[in-house]
Design a protein around this motif. Structure first.
Motif, PDB file in Angstrom:
ATOM      1  N   VAL A  84       1.036  -1.260   0.514  1.00  0.00           N
ATOM      2  CA  VAL A  84       0.099  -0.151   0.019  1.00  0.00           C
ATOM      3  C   VAL A  84       1.028   1.319  -0.031  1.00  0.00           C
ATOM      4  O   VAL A  84       0.817   2.581  -1.238  1.00  0.00           O
ATOM      5  N   THR A  85       2.156   1.934   1.303  1.00  0.00           N
ATOM      6  CA  THR A  85       2.286   2.738   0.555  1.00  0.00           C
ATOM      7  C   THR A  85       3.684   2.518  -0.051  1.00  0.00           C
ATOM      8  O   THR A  85       4.369   3.601  -0.291  1.00  0.00           O
ATOM      9  N   ARG A  86       4.281   1.086  -0.635  1.00  0.00           N
ATOM     10  CA  ARG A  86       5.381   1.146  -1.512  1.00  0.00           C
ATOM     11  C   ARG A  86       6.275   0.923  -0.505  1.00  0.00           C
ATOM     12  O   ARG A  86       7.095   2.163  -1.298  1.00  0.00           O
ATOM     13  N   ARG A  87       6.315   1.674   0.681  1.00  0.00           N
ATOM     14  CA  ARG A  87       7.828   2.229   1.338  1.00  0.00           C
ATOM     15  C   ARG A  87       8.172   0.980   2.216  1.00  0.00           C
ATOM     16  O   ARG A  87       7.224  -0.453   2.672  1.00  0.00           O
ATOM     17  N   PRO A  88       9.392   0.322   2.864  1.00  0.00           N
ATOM     18  CA  PRO A  88       9.137  -0.663   3.564  1.00  0.00           C
ATOM     19  C   PRO A  88       8.745  -1.041   4.974  1.00  0.00           C
ATOM     20  O   PRO A  88       8.736   0.457   5.663  1.00  0.00           O
ATOM     21  N   VAL A  89       8.195  -1.717   5.473  1.00  0.00           N
ATOM     22  CA  VAL A  89       7.287  -2.272   6.728  1.00  0.00           C
ATOM     23  C   VAL A  89       8.356  -1.847   7.491  1.00  0.00           C
ATOM     24  O   VAL A  89       7.826  -0.899   8.375  1.00  0.00           O
ATOM     25  N   SER A  90       9.690  -2.103   7.587  1.00  0.00           N
ATOM     26  CA  SER A  90      10.098  -1.939   9.020  1.00  0.00           C
ATOM     27  C   SER A  90      10.114   0.467   8.899  1.00  0.00           C
ATOM     28  O   SER A  90      10.206   0.963  10.091  1.00  0.00           O
ATOM     29  N   ARG A  91       9.975   1.069   8.060  1.00  0.00           N
ATOM     30  CA  ARG A  91      10.546   1.714   8.010  1.00  0.00           C
ATOM     31  C   ARG A  91       8.671   2.673   8.350  1.00  0.00           C
ATOM     32  O   ARG A  91       8.990   3.255   9.545  1.00  0.00           O
ATOM     33  N   ASP A  92       8.239   1.791   8.216  1.00  0.00           N
ATOM     34  CA  ASP A  92       6.614   2.040   8.158  1.00  0.00           C
ATOM     35  C   ASP A  92       6.407   2.346   9.482  1.00  0.00           C
ATOM     36  O   ASP A  92       5.960   3.102  10.555  1.00  0.00           O
ATOM     37  N   ILE A  93       6.950   1.036  10.347  1.00  0.00           N
ATOM     38  CA  ILE A  93       6.701   0.791  12.655  1.00  0.00           C
ATOM     39  C   ILE A  93       7.449   1.751  12.219  1.00  0.00           C
ATOM     40  O   ILE A  93       7.230   1.661  13.398  1.00  0.00           O
ATOM     41  N   ALA A  94       8.153   1.958  12.133  1.00  0.00           N
ATOM     42  CA  ALA A  94       9.185   2.774  13.099  1.00  0.00           C
ATOM     43  C   ALA A  94       8.996   3.926  13.017  1.00  0.00           C
ATOM     44  O   ALA A  94       9.031   4.903  14.343  1.00  0.00           O
ATOM     45  N   ALA A  95       7.730   4.769  12.582  1.00  0.00           N
ATOM     46  CA  ALA A  95       7.320   5.244  12.127  1.00  0.00           C
ATOM     47  C   ALA A  95       5.833   5.916  12.668  1.00  0.00           C
ATOM     48  O   ALA A  95       5.944   7.214  13.535  1.00  0.00           O
ATOM     49  N   ARG A  96       5.598   4.725  12.848  1.00  0.00           N
ATOM     50  CA  ARG A  96       4.391   4.294  13.970  1.00  0.00           C
ATOM     51  C   ARG A  96       4.654   4.235  15.521  1.00  0.00           C
ATOM     52  O   ARG A  96       3.123   4.298  15.654  1.00  0.00           O
ATOM     53  N   LEU A  97       5.395   3.085  15.041  1.00  0.00           N
ATOM     54  CA  LEU A  97       5.321   2.925  17.290  1.00  0.00           C
ATOM     55  C   LEU A  97       5.724   3.570  17.777  1.00  0.00           C
ATOM     56  O   LEU A  97       4.783   3.592  18.470  1.00  0.00           O
ATOM     57  N   PRO A  98       6.642   4.252  17.861  1.00  0.00           N
ATOM     58  CA  PRO A  98       6.859   5.732  18.778  1.00  0.00           C
ATOM     59  C   PRO A  98       4.917   6.271  19.044  1.00  0.00           C
ATOM     60  O   PRO A  98       5.066   6.083  20.723  1.00  0.00           O
ATOM     61  N   ALA A  99       4.680   6.549  18.297  1.00  0.00           N
ATOM     62  CA  ALA A  99       2.995   7.073  18.281  1.00  0.00           C
ATOM     63  C   ALA A  99       2.244   6.459  19.349  1.00  0.00           C
ATOM     64  O   ALA A  99       2.049   6.824  20.206  1.00  0.00           O
ATOM     65  N   THR A 100       1.915   4.972  19.363  1.00  0.00           N
ATOM     66  CA  THR A 100       1.840   4.256  19.724  1.00  0.00           C
ATOM     67  C   THR A 100       2.319   4.132  21.477  1.00  0.00           C
ATOM     68  O   THR A 100       1.343   3.741  22.811  1.00  0.00           O
ATOM     69  N   LEU A 101       3.761   3.728  21.187  1.00  0.00           N
ATOM     70  CA  LEU A 101       4.289   3.914  22.554  1.00  0.00           C
ATOM     71  C   LEU A 101       3.750   4.620  23.216  1.00  0.00           C
ATOM     72  O   LEU A 101       3.961   4.744  24.683  1.00  0.00           O
ATOM     73  N   GLU A 102       4.089   6.156  22.707  1.00  0.00           N
ATOM     74  CA  GLU A 102       3.655   7.317  23.495  1.00  0.00           C
ATOM     75  C   GLU A 102       2.364   7.460  23.724  1.00  0.00           C
ATOM     76  O   GLU A 102       2.138   7.707  25.036  1.00  0.00           O
ATOM     77  N   LEU A 103       1.657   6.900  23.329  1.00  0.00           N
ATOM     78  CA  LEU A 103      -0.441   6.964  23.617  1.00  0.00           C
ATOM     79  C   LEU A 103      -0.229   5.457  24.770  1.00  0.00           C
ATOM     80  O   LEU A 103      -1.052   6.332  26.043  1.00  0.00           O
TER      81      LEU A 103
END
Ligand SMILES: Nc1ncnc2c1ncn2[C@@H]1O[C@H](COP(=O)(O)OP(=O)(O)O)[C@@H](O)[C@H]1O
Ligand code: SF4
Ligand SMILES: [Mg+2]
Lengths: 337, 349
Positions: A84-103
């Motif tokens: 979907v995003t056509r980007r490396p999954v690891s990069r997607d996750i690295a971008a989104r995981l901190p948001a979840t962790l913060e919450l």
């Protein structure tokens, strides 16, 4: 005990491999065709384009081949590319995981403090009005649907009274700080931007309250049940006979004795919320790992689905290990065995 | 130096602890059930009072309630004077300044009485700090080591950092004793201090309590279901049945001339090594349940001397000098003979 923890740490990669394998197999038994996520409907009729897409994404290989390639890549930290995003999954996750962790961290902080305090109060004043109120409060937190509670709070505090901002992590008019930690509250501080820091903090309040309330519910129940039992124990009488005040009796003598069950629930809840905060993320437009997982599942984005599964599993394993280590400090008996 | 050591002990007329008409009840759906039904006790300075009775007779409860340590659902009335200060109805804060400093307590099971997740040293230190805010960490540790030595725990400097589960039963009870005497109390309440211990250890602990009593000049309340323990260690004995003191006397008088059928039964049930038969005697029947006390004398269903009056009228307390007994026939019981008693009760009960 140290031995045990070492063994657990060594076993982690193997458990992880098991999770990967399971996640991989599960994607193959879904009926949907992942090509629909890659190729537009019109182009589906063009065999050349379809073949090219299959080759491009490796979907022309056999399942065992795909599995071997995936695991080999995974070892190097490569989780493949999202359809979907056509980007490396690891990069997607690295971008989104901190948001979840913060919450989740904010929610855990709120939820565990209120949960523990409510549980202590309810147990100490068992069967009194205080007990009933505390139990009602925690029952409410764990039984009211999150999306309802979230929307209601958003309506009251944001839409109606304008006390708190709406969904998202930062006001759209503010420039986001450079992402160093991925935690908006921390990054705005590091960027030396107090206005953005305040805004990020305000954005965090409602979602972490909603999520924290559900946490408080389960924590307070476990604290209450365990405290009721501990407060009947003889060493509580000893403490009182020594002239200890009630606050000391509760916090220094009783609470320390229920740390193990409380830590267990805290650890489990934390790990669960990493992917379980999805409803809260949805209601509050929070760009975390949960909403990423939803998008991935909806579009049969296999690499992303497996990636999220691995991260979720890893979080569980790490939290479990940390909880085990915490046990050692909470219970002298574990330390010896 | 403690207040007790500074004041000159007043005349024997004024006991250290004076309990009058102590009642403890529990409120239930069907009203308040009395578990302790008007108990009078005196403990003199430096004296040893044994409180004896079957399990459930209200021994623990009466002492806990006297010291404000009863369960929250308990209702307490009567008067308890410690060194002339009334304790019943006193604010918790004031009670706390007495507990652990001028009054120490030890309990039946030293394993469950110690906090499992605190080191033994920390638990003893705590009682020191609670009553001396100016104490330094070093000073406290030095005192803990002294105390452990006093209760004969070897290798104190190593033991101080260990947890209760690393101690044997007897050693744990010594830790409890060290904690209870840490602040030089005037009164030590020992509630079944040896019941949970091995027989060999029981004797050691009792000897230690007696030695400490002499050394520190403290008064001791020895609660036990075992008259045998009381025989060797108490000055005075109060026999409790169904929440009341049925007989009270100097220990010698009590054993030489028991004036209550219940006491006679208890004495007859002390196992005797030289007994002709191997059969152990025990009082027939069981004590009444909480709140279900028989009319008249509560002991009458189990009493071989019971007459009609016992079933209708509560017996008054008769005094023979310092010897009190609550029995209609306290002055008319057959002459005491331990051997015959078991036989007689065996035939009738
Ligand atoms: N918290 C409580 N609630 C209700 N009943 C109690 C409570 N504590 C003690 N009792 C009752 O009071 C009576 C006396 O108990 P206790 O003083 O412990 O006896 P013992 O002589 O064996 O020490 C018993 O019948 C016991 O069941
Ligand atoms: S009053 Fe009667 S029943 Fe009670 S102990 Fe005396 S003789 Fe027995
Ligand atoms: Mg008892």
């Amino acid at each position: 005990m140290l031995n045990y923890i070492m063994r657990r740490a060594v076993a982690m990669p193997f458990i992880l491999l098991g999770i990967v394998t399971l996640a991989f197999l599960l994607t193959t038994i879904t009926k949907g065709d992942p090509l629909t996520a890659i190729v537009s409907e019109r182009q589906m009729n063009n065999p050349e384009i379809v073949a090219a897409a299959k080759a491009r994404w490796g979907l022309d290989r056999s399942l065992p081949e795909r599995y071997v390639i995936y695991v080999a890549n995974l070892v190097t930290g490569d989780m493949g590319t999202s359809f979907v995003t056509r980007r490396p999954v690891s990069r997607d996750i690295a971008a989104r995981l901190p948001a979840t962790l913060e919450l989740v961290i904010a929610a855990m902080a709120i939820g565990s403090t209120t949960g523990i305090l409510l549980g202590l109060l309810a147990a100490y004043y068992r069967d009194s009005v205080i007990d009933q109120t505390a139990r009602l409060f925690s029952l409410f937190g764990s039984s009211v649907p999150i999306f309802w509670l979230g929307l209601a709070l958003l309506f009251v505090f944001s839409v109606h009274y304008h006390l708190l901002p709406g969904p998202g992590r930062l006001d759209a008019r503010l420039t986001p700080p450079p992402s160093l930690t991925g935690f908006m509250v921390v990054d705005t501080l590091l960027a030396g931007n107090p206005a953005a820091f305040k805004d990020a903090l305000l954005h965090l309040i409602l979602p972490s309250l909603v999520l924290g309330w559900t946490v408080a519910g389960s924590i307070s129940r476990i604290v209450r049940a365990n405290m009721l039992e501990i407060m009947e124990r003889e060493f509580i009488l000893t403490a009182r006979a020594k002239g200890a005040g009630e606050l000391r009796v509760v916090f220094r003598h009783a609470l320390r004795n229920i740390l193990v069950p409380v830590l267990t629930v805290l650890g489990y809840t934390f790990a669960y919320l990493i992917t379980g905060a999805v409803l809260t993320e949805a209601v509050f437009g929070w760009p975390g790992i949960g909403s990423y997982a939803v998008i991935a599942a909806r579009s049969l984005d296999f690499p992303a689905i497996i990636g999220v599964t691995i991260v979720g599993g890893m979080m569980f394993l790490i939290t479990n290990l940390l909880t085990d280590i915490a046990y050692v400090f909470a219970n002298p008996r574990v330390r010896l065995n | 130096m403690t207040a007790a050591a500074m004041t000159i002990a007043p005349a024997a007329a004024e006991p250290l602890l004076r309990v009058r008409d102590l009642k403890v009840g529990f409120s239930t759906g069907s009203g308040t059930l009395l578990a302790v039904r008007g108990i009078d006790l005196d403990v003199s300075r430096g004296g040893v009072l044994g409180i004896v009775g079957e399990s459930g007779s209200g021994k623990s409860l009466s002492m806990l309630a006297a010291l404000g340590l009863q369960a929250r659902n308990a209702v307490v009335s009567g008067s308890v004077h410690f060194d002339s200060q009334q304790l019943v109805g006193r604010q918790r804060k004031h009670m706390r300044s007495l507990l652990g400093s001028r009054i120490g307590m030890i309990f039946q099971d030293p394993l469950s009485s110690l906090n499992p997740v605190m080191t033994v040293g920390d638990q003893i230190r705590e009682v020191l700090f609670l009553h001396d805010r100016r104490l330094t960490g070093k000073g406290a540790t030095a005192r803990v080591l002294d105390l452990l030595e006093l209760v004969a725990i070897p290798q104190a400097d190593r033991r101080i950092n260990q947890y209760p589960h690393e101690f044997s039963g007897g050693m744990r009870q010594r830790v409890m004793i060290a904690m209870a005497i840490a602040n030089d109390p005037e009164l030590l309440v020992a509630d079944e201090p040896t019941t949970a211990l091995d027989v060999t250890v029981q004797a050691q602990i009792m000897r230690m309590l007696r030695e400490l009593k002499e050394k520190l000049g403290l008064a001791l309340i020895l609660i036990t279901h075992d008259l045998g323990v009381v025989a060797g260690h108490a000055d005075r004995v109060a026999v409790v049945y169904a929440g009341q003191v049925v007989e009270e006397a100097e220990v010698h008088d009590l054993f030489a001339d028991p004036r209550h059928p219940y006491t006679r039964g208890l004495i007859a049930s002390i196992p005797k090594l030289t007994a002709t038969g191997s059969k152990l005697y025990s009082i027939p029947g069981a004590p009444p349940r909480l709140g279900a006390y028989p009319e008249g004398c509560a002991f009458h269903p189990r009493c071989i001397h019971a007459q009609d009056i016992c079933r209708t009228t509560a017996p008054p307390t008769m005094a023979f000098g310092g010897h009190r007994s609550a029995c209609h026939f306290a002055d008319r019981l057959p002459p005491w003979d331990r051997g015959n008693e078991a036989e007689r009760q065996g035939q009738n009960g």
